[in-house]
Design a protein around this motif. Structure first.
Motif, PDB file in Angstrom:
ATOM      1  N   PRO A   1       5.908  -7.986   2.995  1.00  0.00           N
ATOM      2  CA  PRO A   1       6.731  -8.662   3.992  1.00  0.00           C
ATOM      3  C   PRO A   1       8.176  -8.163   4.045  1.00  0.00           C
ATOM      4  CG  PRO A   1       5.353 -10.245   2.849  1.00  0.00           C
ATOM      5  CD  PRO A   1       5.185  -8.943   2.130  1.00  0.00           C
ATOM      6  N   ILE A   2       8.734  -7.763   2.913  1.00  0.00           N
ATOM      7  CA  ILE A   2      10.090  -7.194   2.947  1.00  0.00           C
ATOM      8  C   ILE A   2      10.112  -5.973   3.854  1.00  0.00           C
ATOM      9  CG2 ILE A   2      11.855  -5.978   1.601  1.00  0.00           C
ATOM     10  CD1 ILE A   2      11.092  -7.759  -0.778  1.00  0.00           C
ATOM     11  N   VAL A   3       9.151  -5.083   3.648  1.00  0.00           N
ATOM     12  CA  VAL A   3       9.098  -3.854   4.441  1.00  0.00           C
ATOM     13  C   VAL A   3       8.802  -4.171   5.904  1.00  0.00           C
ATOM     14  CG1 VAL A   3       7.838  -1.701   4.786  1.00  0.00           C
ATOM     15  CG2 VAL A   3       8.485  -2.414   2.476  1.00  0.00           C
TER      16      VAL A   3
ATOM     17  N   GLY B   1       0.620   1.306  -5.926  1.00  0.00           N
ATOM     18  CA  GLY B   1       0.793   0.936  -4.539  1.00  0.00           C
ATOM     19  C   GLY B   1       2.170   0.377  -4.249  1.00  0.00           C
ATOM     20  N   VAL B   2       2.692  -0.432  -5.165  1.00  0.00           N
ATOM     21  CA  VAL B   2       4.041  -0.978  -4.998  1.00  0.00           C
ATOM     22  C   VAL B   2       5.063   0.153  -4.996  1.00  0.00           C
ATOM     23  CG1 VAL B   2       5.832  -2.399  -6.071  1.00  0.00           C
ATOM     24  CG2 VAL B   2       3.489  -3.245  -5.959  1.00  0.00           C
ATOM     25  N   ALA B   3       4.938   1.074  -5.939  1.00  0.00           N
ATOM     26  CA  ALA B   3       5.884   2.190  -6.020  1.00  0.00           C
ATOM     27  C   ALA B   3       5.842   3.049  -4.769  1.00  0.00           C
ATOM     28  CB  ALA B   3       5.590   3.037  -7.260  1.00  0.00           C
TER      29      ALA B   3
ATOM     30  N   ASP C   1       8.016   4.938   0.429  1.00  0.00           N
ATOM     31  CA  ASP C   1       7.802   5.142   1.859  1.00  0.00           C
ATOM     32  C   ASP C   1       8.904   4.449   2.665  1.00  0.00           C
ATOM     33  OD1 ASP C   1       5.551   6.629   1.350  1.00  0.00           O
ATOM     34  OD2 ASP C   1       4.123   5.040   1.854  1.00  0.00           O
ATOM     35  N   ALA C   2       9.273   3.233   2.252  1.00  0.00           N
ATOM     36  CA  ALA C   2      10.350   2.513   2.937  1.00  0.00           C
ATOM     37  C   ALA C   2      11.670   3.257   2.784  1.00  0.00           C
ATOM     38  CB  ALA C   2      10.469   1.094   2.388  1.00  0.00           C
TER      39      ALA C   2
ATOM     40  N   ALA D   1      15.331   8.880   6.830  1.00  0.00           N
ATOM     41  CA  ALA D   1      15.034   9.574   8.081  1.00  0.00           C
ATOM     42  C   ALA D   1      15.836   9.003   9.248  1.00  0.00           C
ATOM     43  CB  ALA D   1      13.540   9.491   8.381  1.00  0.00           C
ATOM     44  N   SER D   2      16.234   7.732   9.138  1.00  0.00           N
ATOM     45  CA  SER D   2      17.008   7.099  10.205  1.00  0.00           C
ATOM     46  C   SER D   2      18.473   7.533  10.192  1.00  0.00           C
ATOM     47  CB  SER D   2      16.936   5.575  10.075  1.00  0.00           C
ATOM     48  OG  SER D   2      17.773   5.101   9.014  1.00  0.00           O
TER      49      SER D   2
END
Length: 268
Positions: free
Chosen positions: A68-70, A103-105, A110-111, A117-118
């Motif tokens: 949810p944070i992401v 998966g968490v890492a 990825d986030a 990238a932004s």
């Protein structure tokens, strides 16, 4: 991408914090009921070191797992077009019965890549280690170590600054924790903020007293009493069993970039 230069002498002119209770500032409650926390301290430190207006937003909401944070906070943070975005998450995930540490890492990284990238610089930071003071502390310590190692293995990366609070053994001292022992207290939030400012070469305001606290003798370990379990552990278990979160119905405490008044910094 390295931290960008600015005419003010510090790397950034705007900062957005995203995450859960750690970044919202739970445990550092003010007299008026608001929470402050390390991200607020970082914004104050950057504003104090800047010769130009410094803007800050905090989108973090307590109780949020990393997904949810992401899903809820990354794009709104990017849309504000800040120079700096911070992310901490996964603490609520590793306290669940089942979790994929890998998966968490990967979700964290990825986030972080999306933020870079932004065009914003990414401050990725681990939380402090509460395991010495909690029930099932051994499990939390093991999972926290695994997550920290998984993130470290993916670094360094261009455009990302990593602040490893999990490795800061001083933060395990009971003096840095709030009454629930799961969230940092004011001293702990100030120390995390000092770790962040130091990573960017920004002076830590002396009125925070961070160095004096670190030099003092460690606090005595306190016992977990029946009152502790009644006030903190049982409500937490109740929320897990009913699928509720401490952040249900809450909104971001600072939803838009807002100019920070450096004079609002106060000693602990």
């Amino acid at each position: 991408m390295s931290p960008r230069s600015s005419a003010s002498g510090i790397p950034f002119a705007s900062y957005v914090a995203i995450g859960d209770s750690f970044t919202e500032g739970v445990g550092d409650e003010l007299a008026d009921g608001r929470v402050r926390g390390w991200a607020d301290f970082v914004a104050l430190g950057m504003a104090a070191a800047s010769e130009e207006p410094f803007r800050y937003a905090n989108l973090a909401i307590r109780g949020r797992k990393l997904g949810p944070i992401v899903d809820e906070q990354v794009e709104p943070a990017i849309a504000l077009r800040p120079d700096l975005v911070s992310l901490n998450g996964g603490g609520n995930d590793i306290m669940r019965p089942r979790v994929s540490i890998e998966g968490v890492a990967r979700t964290l990284m990825d986030a972080a890549d999306r933020v870079v990238a932004s065009g914003s610089h990414m401050l990725l930071l681990s939380g402090a280690n509460p395991s010495a003071h909690l029930p099932l502390g051994g499990l939390i310590r093991r999972r926290g170590e695994e997550l920290a190692e998984a993130v470290r293995a993916m670094l360094p990366r261009e455009g990302i600054t990593f602040v490893d609070n999990w490795a800061d053994q001083n933060l395990e001292d009971i003096r840095y924790w709030s009454a629930d022992r799961l969230h940092l207290g004011p001293l702990g939030h100030a120390r995390v903020a000092s770790n962040v400012l130091t990573a960017f070469g920004i002076p830590v305001p002396t009125e925070w007293g961070v160095e004096e606290v670190a030099a003092a003798p460690p606090g005595e370990r306190t016992r977990r009493t029946a009152e502790y379990y009644r006030r903190y552990v049982l409500p937490w278990i109740g929320r897990r069993l009913t699928g509720r979160s401490s952040g249900d119905g809450r909104a971001a405490k600072i939803a838009e970039l807002t100019v920070v008044d450096p004079a609002s910094a106060r000693p602990l």
